[in-house]
Design a protein around this motif. Structure first.
Motif, mmCIF file in Angstrom:
data_model
loop_
_atom_site.group_PDB
_atom_site.id
_atom_site.type_symbol
_atom_site.label_atom_id
_atom_site.label_comp_id
_atom_site.label_asym_id
_atom_site.label_seq_id
_atom_site.Cartn_x
_atom_site.Cartn_y
_atom_site.Cartn_z
ATOM 1 N N GLY A 1 54.384 34.002 36.945
ATOM 2 C CA GLY A 1 53.486 32.808 36.849
ATOM 3 C C GLY A 1 52.586 32.866 35.269
ATOM 4 O O GLY A 1 52.121 32.320 35.034
ATOM 5 N N ASN B 1 52.871 30.928 32.166
ATOM 6 C CA ASN B 1 53.690 30.255 30.999
ATOM 7 C C ASN B 1 51.800 29.459 31.096
ATOM 8 O O ASN B 1 52.116 28.217 30.175
ATOM 9 N N ARG B 2 51.143 29.446 31.422
ATOM 10 C CA ARG B 2 50.032 28.341 31.498
ATOM 11 C C ARG B 2 49.195 29.185 32.552
ATOM 12 O O ARG B 2 49.012 29.695 33.006
ATOM 13 N N ILE C 1 46.224 30.891 33.931
ATOM 14 C CA ILE C 1 45.832 32.322 34.438
ATOM 15 C C ILE C 1 47.103 33.380 33.506
ATOM 16 O O ILE C 1 45.766 35.036 32.667
ATOM 17 N N ARG D 1 58.956 30.535 35.649
ATOM 18 C CA ARG D 1 60.308 30.073 36.963
ATOM 19 C C ARG D 1 60.969 29.279 35.997
ATOM 20 O O ARG D 1 62.194 28.577 36.310
ATOM 21 N N ARG E 1 56.626 23.715 29.313
ATOM 22 C CA ARG E 1 55.583 23.965 30.533
ATOM 23 C C ARG E 1 55.615 25.685 29.631
ATOM 24 O O ARG E 1 54.703 26.293 29.761
ATOM 25 N N ASP F 1 61.726 32.957 39.628
ATOM 26 C CA ASP F 1 60.960 31.953 40.901
ATOM 27 C C ASP F 1 60.529 32.406 41.719
ATOM 28 O O ASP F 1 60.890 32.880 42.751
ATOM 29 N N ALA F 2 58.913 32.304 42.134
ATOM 30 C CA ALA F 2 58.412 33.090 43.147
ATOM 31 C C ALA F 2 58.478 32.794 44.926
ATOM 32 O O ALA F 2 58.168 34.054 45.432
ATOM 33 N N ASN G 1 50.034 36.507 39.909
ATOM 34 C CA ASN G 1 49.337 35.550 40.295
ATOM 35 C C ASN G 1 50.206 34.392 40.326
ATOM 36 O O ASN G 1 48.432 33.962 40.199
ATOM 37 N N SER H 1 44.166 36.440 44.426
ATOM 38 C CA SER H 1 43.793 35.500 45.437
ATOM 39 C C SER H 1 43.363 34.964 45.170
ATOM 40 O O SER H 1 42.941 34.301 43.641
ATOM 41 N N TYR I 1 46.121 25.717 50.956
ATOM 42 C CA TYR I 1 45.616 26.914 50.101
ATOM 43 C C TYR I 1 44.965 28.255 51.247
ATOM 44 O O TYR I 1 45.446 29.391 50.465
ATOM 45 N N LYS J 1 46.335 31.752 51.098
ATOM 46 C CA LYS J 1 45.018 33.102 50.758
ATOM 47 C C LYS J 1 44.680 34.022 51.725
ATOM 48 O O LYS J 1 44.508 35.268 51.065
ATOM 49 N N GLY K 1 37.525 34.194 40.423
ATOM 50 C CA GLY K 1 36.468 33.397 39.188
ATOM 51 C C GLY K 1 36.741 31.752 39.311
ATOM 52 O O GLY K 1 38.212 31.886 40.002
ATOM 53 N N VAL L 1 37.493 29.017 37.720
ATOM 54 C CA VAL L 1 38.475 29.500 35.742
ATOM 55 C C VAL L 1 39.221 28.238 35.687
ATOM 56 O O VAL L 1 39.605 27.304 36.885
ATOM 57 N N THR M 1 41.329 25.781 34.220
ATOM 58 C CA THR M 1 42.687 25.423 34.702
ATOM 59 C C THR M 1 43.502 24.662 34.772
ATOM 60 O O THR M 1 42.488 23.876 35.694
#
Ligand code: NDP
Length: 278
Positions: A31, A33-34, A36, A59, A65, A85-86, A114, A177, A197, A201, A228, A230, A232
């Motif tokens: 992940g 491409n944007r 974190i 992906r 993106r 692609d995860a 990530n 996480s 979500y 996690k 943290g 963050v 995004t």
């Protein structure tokens, strides 16, 4: 969260930065491409002792993106964009085969799981089975399958390493996480339920603990890391503004990674390396 951010003064931060040296030869970020993931790649590239190989996976490398990542890779030798692609097993296997080919017999030192998704609007009452399943697929099964696929490369790196104990320079899995998945802390419940979500996690944390037990013999360090709160795209879907800048979070993470050793394996830490409760 703001308090957590402010308590760490600029001079202490500078000291931490000066002490930390990440001597990793190869790293893969999912992940990337944007958000974190992209910032991790950007800051890794900018380090004087940067890894020789930075596998920046995403992906949709040809999509709109991924343009910034493509420009970055075009400018820097050793930054390889890998389609991954995860949420798709075949894509994960293909990515591992491609990286294995590129590394030509050497191993992968650092795997950063990530990539993740968050469904922001659901309350506990409106959460759906479909969203629960989709979020679990990407945020838990994804990192599990990615780790399985890259395990031979991680083992190879660990065996070839001259380092004594476990470290991110030797071989490590960092699962990104969230404190939102901490059962004890239950961060910001009033702001957002985000049950799918949080559950994903919490499950990722358990996966990390299991990986740490299974891969201890191979001296592969396994960590669940909260970056943290963050600024995004993901954070912007929540009602309040995140306090940490991408620059600050990733600088702190890259200073923390070199300080992680076998005493941390199977634990949950934040961007500054402080242990969090599960
Ligand atoms: P963003 O939503 O900004 O970025 C998510 C990244 O994951 C994108 O690159 C996205 O790619 C990628 N991704 C999503 N699904 C898949 C998939 N199936 N396969 C491959 N890539 C995928 O999120 P952040 O940068 O904020 O989050 C990064 C990590 O940090 C996540 O694990 C998140 O849970 C964690 N985190 C973030 C926090 C924050 O405050 N930002 C707080 C705590 C944890 P695409 O562009 O293709 O969608």
């Amino acid at each position: 969260m703001l308090e957590l951010f402010n308590k760490f003064g600029a001079s202490e931060h500078k000291l931490a930065r000066e002490m930390a040296v990440l001597k990793t030869c190869s790293v893969l970020v999912t992940g990337s491409n944007r958000g974190i993931g992209l910032e991790l790649v950007k800051q890794l590239v900018g380090r004087s002792n940067r890894p020789e190989w930075i596998f920046a996976s995403c992906r949709d490398p040809e999509g709109p993106r991924a343009q910034e990542l493509k420009q970055l890779a075009a400018k820097h030798k050793g930054v390889e964009i890998i389609p991954l692609d995860a949420s798709k097993s075949s894509s994960i296997r293909n990515a591992a085969a491609r990286v294995t080919e590129q590394l030509k017999g050497t191993g992968l030192n650092l795997l950063i799981n990530n990539a993740a998704i968050l469904r922001p609007n659901a309350t506990l009452d409106s959460e759906t089975a479909e969203d629960m399943a989709e979020v679990y697929r990407t945020n838990v099964i994804g990192p599990m399958e990615v780790s399985q696929a890259f395990l031979p490369l991680l083992k190879r790196a660990s065996q070839a390493s001259s380092e004594k104990g476990m470290s991110c320079s030797r071989a490590a899995i960092i699962n990104v996480s969230s404190e939102g998945g901490s059962i004890k802390n239950i961060l910001e419940w009033r702001m957002a339920h985000i049950v799918s979500y949080r559950c994903s996690k919490a499950a990722l944390n358990m996966l990390t603990r299991c990986q740490s037990l299974a891969y201890a013999e191979d001296k592969i360090l396994c960590i669940a890391l909260h970056p943290g709160w963050v600024q995004t795209d993901m954070a912007s879907t929540l009602p309040e503004q995140a306090p940490l800048t991408l620059d600050y979070s990733i600088q702190s993470i890259l200073n923390t990674l070199p300080n992680l050793s076998e005493k941390h394996t199977g634990t949950f830490v934040n961007w500054e390396g402080e242990t969090l409760p599960w």
